[in-house]
Enzyme design. Structure first.
Site, mmCIF file in Angstrom:
data_model
loop_
_atom_site.group_PDB
_atom_site.id
_atom_site.type_symbol
_atom_site.label_atom_id
_atom_site.label_comp_id
_atom_site.label_asym_id
_atom_site.label_seq_id
_atom_site.Cartn_x
_atom_site.Cartn_y
_atom_site.Cartn_z
ATOM 1 N N LYS A 80 26.973 25.342 -8.544
ATOM 2 C CA LYS A 80 27.365 26.127 -7.369
ATOM 3 C C LYS A 80 26.355 25.977 -6.228
ATOM 4 C CE LYS A 80 30.035 29.516 -10.045
ATOM 5 N NZ LYS A 80 30.325 30.974 -10.218
ATOM 6 N N TYR A 134 39.963 29.372 -7.206
ATOM 7 C CA TYR A 134 39.754 30.674 -7.869
ATOM 8 C C TYR A 134 40.973 31.587 -7.747
ATOM 9 C CZ TYR A 134 34.795 29.957 -8.951
ATOM 10 O OH TYR A 134 33.612 29.521 -9.483
ATOM 11 N N ASN A 157 25.661 32.519 -9.356
ATOM 12 C CA ASN A 157 25.180 32.365 -10.732
ATOM 13 C C ASN A 157 25.106 30.909 -11.201
ATOM 14 O OD1 ASN A 157 27.884 31.977 -10.907
ATOM 15 N ND2 ASN A 157 28.315 33.680 -12.274
ATOM 16 N N HIS A 159 29.625 26.987 -12.903
ATOM 17 C CA HIS A 159 30.971 27.353 -13.366
ATOM 18 C C HIS A 159 31.305 26.451 -14.541
ATOM 19 C CE1 HIS A 159 35.317 28.104 -13.355
ATOM 20 N NE2 HIS A 159 35.414 26.803 -13.604
ATOM 21 N N GLU A 199 41.680 22.608 -14.018
ATOM 22 C CA GLU A 199 40.478 22.462 -13.184
ATOM 23 C C GLU A 199 39.987 21.023 -13.083
ATOM 24 O OE1 GLU A 199 38.742 26.975 -13.888
ATOM 25 O OE2 GLU A 199 37.630 25.280 -14.713
#
Ligand code: UDP
Ligand code: MG
Length: 140
Positions: free
Chosen positions: A11, A51, A114, A117, A128
């Site tokens: 990320k 998302y 965080n 993913h 995905e």
């Protein structure tokens, strides 16, 4: 045991910290095989699409803003039970609650930012992986 493929993203927070190489090495050292890798920047609309399952959650807008705030690194990893094992290697969503030695504990910033993913099920991985990679870009 089943050989699985999973999508992982580094990320924007982790790319800003410059820890892409450490994250890739960490997953490789756990025995997984890297099949595809690219650096890119999502538009907010693309982040919203990726998302979409979270569209009704209170953090959706902030998440999509963050995920389009800078470059990310997308990867496909392969290995035995790759989907659940890479989720374990990543650690809990909130870095403060993540186990010692997990990627989110090591490199995460907070519950939103965080670091990584990972697909959470075979069904998610099936959606995905092609979101980021065409068949020709996935090399065994
Ligand atoms: N997220 C957030 N606030 C929360 C929960 C999640 O900003 O309270 C973000 C965080 O970046 C997380 C993503 O939304 O990784 C997807 O949430 P999910 O619950 O699916 O967590 P994950 O599967 O990534 O551990
Ligand atoms: Mg999830």
């Amino acid at each position: 045991m089943a050989v699985e493929r999973t999508l992982m993203l580094i990320k924007p927070d982790a790319v800003r910290k410059g820890v892409e190489g450490k994250i890739i090495a960490h997953v490789q050292e756990k025995g997984f095989k890297l099949l595809a890798l690219k650096k890119l920047k999502l538009t907010k609309e693309q982040a919203q699409q990726f998302y979409i399952v979270h569209k009704d959650r209170p953090f959706y807008d902030e998440l999509c803003e963050f995920m389009s705030s800078g470059p990310i690194v997308a990867m496909v990893w392969e290995g035995e039970n790759a989907i659940s094992r890479i989720r374990e290697i990543m650690g809990a969503t909130n870095p403060e609650e993540a186990a010692e030695g997990t990627l989110r504990k090591l490199y995460g910033t907070n519950v939103g930012e965080n670091a990584v993913h990972g697909s959470d099920s075979p069904e998610s991985a099936t959606v995905e992986i092609p979101f980021f990679f065409s068949r020709l870009e996935i090399v065994e």
